[in-house]
Every structure is written in structure tokens, then in C-alpha cells.
Motif scaffolding. Structure first.
Motif, PDB file in Angstrom:
ATOM      1  N   ARG A  12       0.826  -1.203   0.000  1.00 43.90           N
ATOM      2  CA  ARG A  12       0.000   0.000   0.000  1.00 43.90           C
ATOM      3  C   ARG A  12       0.865   1.261   0.000  1.00 43.90           C
ATOM      4  NH1 ARG A  12      -5.412   1.066   3.625  1.00 43.90           N
ATOM      5  NH2 ARG A  12      -5.769   3.208   2.909  1.00 43.90           N
ATOM      6  N   GLU A  25       0.437   4.215  -2.767  1.00 47.65           N
ATOM      7  CA  GLU A  25       0.132   5.587  -2.381  1.00 47.65           C
ATOM      8  C   GLU A  25       1.279   6.546  -2.731  1.00 47.65           C
ATOM      9  OE1 GLU A  25      -1.363   5.336   1.647  1.00 47.65           O
ATOM     10  OE2 GLU A  25      -3.244   4.456   0.917  1.00 47.65           O
ATOM     11  N   THR A  45       0.733  10.014  -4.740  1.00 45.58           N
ATOM     12  CA  THR A  45       1.301  11.247  -4.182  1.00 45.58           C
ATOM     13  C   THR A  45       2.268  11.899  -5.165  1.00 45.58           C
ATOM     14  OG1 THR A  45       1.001  10.462  -1.931  1.00 45.58           O
ATOM     15  CG2 THR A  45       2.624  12.204  -2.257  1.00 45.58           C
TER      16      THR A  45
END
Length: 193
Positions: free
Chosen positions: A100, A104, A108
């Protein structure tokens, strides 16, 4: 972080694995597909493009590319019909170490790049872009797909090759995919250590 959706192409022929059900193969007792789905638990919508199968993750939407087995661009086309977020992750179904945090990081990186960046792509230890471990602006993918025409049988790099944005270093070795039996055995050994 921008809300994101996920498309996981999982309907390939796995020719280098002799036609085995690659997403259903296991590392550490968990299928390759379920390991990838765990990495994208923060997604609003998760779409798997391939034959429906039992999964350890609830809420997954299933669809098929046209024609079935039509390749990764056809899978992206089918998945795009079901996503609504401005950002979509494209994740291969055979990345046993994807986590994860990395998923992410990609979202980002795309957020931080701002316009005109269309994608943030994971770069493996050999310096190769991994287009099925990347975050894309959904509108850019749709526009590239419209420009490409019939998606069946088209290589993914034809779809995403013109998209630009940050290259994100794979600092954790999560870009390891399982295209061959040797790749799968290396993943199993790594998981045991």
C-alpha cells in the motif's frame, strides 16, 4: 492525497507459464491477485479485468476485456468504463511484493507533479519503467485510448508511451513480477526469508 481508483488487468494467457492461471498462483499462501488487491485497499473503486474468481477482498468489481484475452490495452479500456476517480492506478496482477505504501507513493508523486504530468510510474532496479505499476490521470488515459483506436491486441506502451510525469524509484523491490516459473520461485524464496 487525491482519491484514486484501481484497474488490475488479470485476463492474460500467461504463455511463459504454460497457460497457468497466473493471478491464482500463490506466494506465502496468498494468491498473487489477492496480494495486489491488499496493496490497493485505499482505492475508492477496484476493478479486476479478467475471469471472476473468489477473492479475499470484498467490494471488487469484475469485468472482461473485449475480446476476452484481448491484451492489456483492451483490459484498460474495459476497466476505464467502471472507474470515476480523476486518478487511476494500473497494477499488474502478478506483483507479490507490491504494498500500500508504494501504491500511495505513486498517487502522491502524481499529485505533487501537478499539471501537465499525466502519470507517475514505478521504475525497477534496472531503470525500466513499469507501466503496470503506475498512477495515471484518468482523463489522459481516456484520451490516449481514443487516439489509439481499437484496443484489442495493442501493446500497453503504445497506449501510455506518450504520457509524461515523474519516475518513482522502486526503493523496496516491489516491481518484481512473476512472468515465469523461475520468477515465481524467486518470489516464494524471498517471501520465506
Amino acid at each position: 492525497m487525491t482519491p484514486y481508483d484501481v484497474i488490475v488487468p488479470a485476463g492474460g494467457a500467461a504463455r511463459r507459464l504454460g497457460g497457468a492461471d497466473k493471478p491464482g498462483l500463490t506466494v506465502g499462501g496468498t494468491t498473487l491477485l489477492d496480494r495486489v488487491l491488499a496493496a490497493c485497499a485505499g482505492a475508492r473503486t477496484t476493478v479486476v479485468v479478467g475471469p471472476a474468481r473468489p477473492s479475499g477482498r470484498a467490494g471488487v468489481r469484475w469485468t472482461r476485456e473485449q475480446p476476452p484475452g484481448g491484451g492489456p490495452v483492451a483490459a484498460v479500456a474495459a476497466g476505464l468504463d467502471l472507474v470515476t476517480a480523476d486518478v487511476v492506478l494500473l497494477l499488474a496482477a502478478d506483483l507479490p511484493f507490491l504494498d500500500r505504501r508504494t501504491a500511495e507513493r505513486l498517487v502522491t508523486a502524481l499529485d505533487e507533479a501537478g499539471a501537465p504530468a499525466d502519470r507517475a510510474v514505478l521504475v525497477d532496479a534496472g531503470g525500466r519503467d513499469q507501466p503496470l505499476a503506475a498512477a495515471y490521470r484518468t482523463a489522459a488515459l481516456r484520451a490516449a485510448l481514443a487516439d489509439l483506436g481499437d484496443p484489442a491486441g495493442r501493446p500497453l506502451r503504445r497506449l501510455v508511451g506518450g504520457l509524461r510525469g515523474p519516475r518513482v524509484a522502486d526503493t523496496d523491490g516491489v516491481a518484481h513480477d512473476c512472468d515465469t516459473w523461475e520468477d515465481l520461485e524467486r518470489a516464494r524464496e524471498r517471501d520465506r526469508s
